[in-house]
Design a protein around this motif. Structure first.
Motif, PDB file in Angstrom:
ATOM      1  N   ASN A  77      -9.952   6.710  -9.479  1.00 11.21           N
ATOM      2  CA  ASN A  77     -10.970   5.667  -9.385  1.00 11.21           C
ATOM      3  C   ASN A  77     -11.227   5.377  -7.903  1.00 11.21           C
ATOM      4  O   ASN A  77     -10.549   5.914  -7.022  1.00 11.21           O
ATOM      5  CB  ASN A  77     -10.571   4.416 -10.176  1.00 11.21           C
ATOM      6  CG  ASN A  77      -9.346   3.731  -9.633  1.00 11.21           C
ATOM      7  OD1 ASN A  77      -9.130   3.634  -8.422  1.00 11.21           O
ATOM      8  ND2 ASN A  77      -8.509   3.219 -10.535  1.00 11.21           N
ATOM      9  N   ALA A  78     -12.176   4.535  -7.609  1.00 11.01           N
ATOM     10  CA  ALA A  78     -12.576   4.270  -6.225  1.00 11.01           C
ATOM     11  C   ALA A  78     -11.436   3.691  -5.385  1.00 11.01           C
ATOM     12  O   ALA A  78     -11.258   4.077  -4.222  1.00 11.01           O
ATOM     13  CB  ALA A  78     -13.774   3.335  -6.195  1.00 11.01           C
ATOM     14  N   ASP A  79     -10.648   2.795  -5.966  1.00 12.88           N
ATOM     15  CA  ASP A  79      -9.534   2.192  -5.225  1.00 12.88           C
ATOM     16  C   ASP A  79      -8.467   3.222  -4.891  1.00 12.88           C
ATOM     17  O   ASP A  79      -7.926   3.239  -3.788  1.00 12.88           O
ATOM     18  CB  ASP A  79      -8.910   1.041  -6.021  1.00 12.88           C
ATOM     19  CG  ASP A  79      -9.814  -0.176  -6.110  1.00 12.88           C
ATOM     20  OD1 ASP A  79     -10.683  -0.332  -5.228  1.00 12.88           O
ATOM     21  OD2 ASP A  79      -9.644  -0.955  -7.062  1.00 12.88           O
ATOM     22  N   GLU A  80      -8.147   4.075  -5.868  1.00  9.51           N
ATOM     23  CA  GLU A  80      -7.130   5.108  -5.646  1.00  9.51           C
ATOM     24  C   GLU A  80      -7.594   6.094  -4.588  1.00  9.51           C
ATOM     25  O   GLU A  80      -6.817   6.489  -3.716  1.00  9.51           O
ATOM     26  CB  GLU A  80      -6.833   5.840  -6.954  1.00  9.51           C
ATOM     27  CG  GLU A  80      -6.163   4.982  -7.989  1.00  9.51           C
ATOM     28  CD  GLU A  80      -6.082   5.631  -9.347  1.00  9.51           C
ATOM     29  OE1 GLU A  80      -5.188   5.230 -10.126  1.00  9.51           O
ATOM     30  OE2 GLU A  80      -6.897   6.533  -9.656  1.00  9.51           O
ATOM     31  N   ASP A 123       0.832  -1.206   0.000  1.00  8.16           N
ATOM     32  CA  ASP A 123       0.000   0.000   0.000  1.00  8.16           C
ATOM     33  C   ASP A 123       0.864   1.252   0.000  1.00  8.16           C
ATOM     34  O   ASP A 123       0.557   2.230  -0.684  1.00  8.16           O
ATOM     35  CB  ASP A 123      -0.939   0.022   1.207  1.00  8.16           C
ATOM     36  CG  ASP A 123      -2.131  -0.906   1.060  1.00  8.16           C
ATOM     37  OD1 ASP A 123      -2.352  -1.422  -0.064  1.00  8.16           O
ATOM     38  OD2 ASP A 123      -2.844  -1.107   2.069  1.00  8.16           O
ATOM     39  N   ALA A 137      -9.753   5.556  -2.167  1.00  8.41           N
ATOM     40  CA  ALA A 137      -9.741   4.886  -0.865  1.00  8.41           C
ATOM     41  C   ALA A 137      -8.330   4.782  -0.310  1.00  8.41           C
ATOM     42  O   ALA A 137      -8.114   4.929   0.897  1.00  8.41           O
ATOM     43  CB  ALA A 137     -10.362   3.498  -0.986  1.00  8.41           C
ATOM     44  N   LEU A 138      -7.371   4.563  -1.180  1.00 15.23           N
ATOM     45  CA  LEU A 138      -5.980   4.431  -0.761  1.00 15.23           C
ATOM     46  C   LEU A 138      -5.445   5.737  -0.185  1.00 15.23           C
ATOM     47  O   LEU A 138      -4.712   5.742   0.803  1.00 15.23           O
ATOM     48  CB  LEU A 138      -5.125   3.985  -1.955  1.00 15.23           C
ATOM     49  CG  LEU A 138      -3.688   3.604  -1.681  1.00 15.23           C
ATOM     50  CD1 LEU A 138      -3.622   2.373  -0.789  1.00 15.23           C
ATOM     51  CD2 LEU A 138      -2.974   3.334  -2.990  1.00 15.23           C
ATOM     52  N   ARG A 173       2.174   1.795  -3.457  1.00 16.08           N
ATOM     53  CA  ARG A 173       1.086   2.250  -4.327  1.00 16.08           C
ATOM     54  C   ARG A 173       0.777   3.724  -4.064  1.00 16.08           C
ATOM     55  O   ARG A 173       0.514   4.474  -5.000  1.00 16.08           O
ATOM     56  CB  ARG A 173      -0.161   1.393  -4.102  1.00 16.08           C
ATOM     57  CG  ARG A 173      -0.028  -0.007  -4.663  1.00 16.08           C
ATOM     58  CD  ARG A 173      -1.246  -0.871  -4.417  1.00 16.08           C
ATOM     59  NE  ARG A 173      -2.443  -0.268  -4.980  1.00 16.08           N
ATOM     60  CZ  ARG A 173      -3.667  -0.442  -4.480  1.00 16.08           C
ATOM     61  NH1 ARG A 173      -3.842  -1.196  -3.412  1.00 16.08           N
ATOM     62  NH2 ARG A 173      -4.711   0.124  -5.051  1.00 16.08           N
TER      63      ARG A 173
END
Length: 77
Positions: free
Chosen positions: A55-58, A10, A60-61, A13
């Motif tokens: 995007n949703a993952d980015e 994480d 959230a990260l 990323r």
């Protein structure tokens, strides 16, 4: 041990994503490299909160990160 590897992944990323966001911002406004890190981090935090270009993952990260966390990662480059 597996959880530590996940945290490391994480972290990598996040760094990669922050670099991408700074590159995109600098393409739009070349003066970003001359701004203090705190102002750049504030811009990134605002972009994360708005969700623009993520995007949703980015989102959230990065959403869990404070402005100070972003400043620290930016200063490591």
């Amino acid at each position: 041990m597996l959880q530590d590897k996940r945290k490391d992944l994480d972290g990598e990323r996040r760094k990669k994503l922050l670099r991408r966001l700074v590159e995109e911002m600098s393409a739009q406004d070349s003066s970003i490299y001359y701004l203090p890190t705190s102002q750049t981090a504030a811009r990134i935090k605002a972009q994360v909160e708005s969700g623009e270009g993520l995007n949703a993952d980015e989102r959230a990260l990065l959403d869990r990160m404070s402005q100070r966390d972003i400043e620290v990662l930016l200063s490591l480059h």
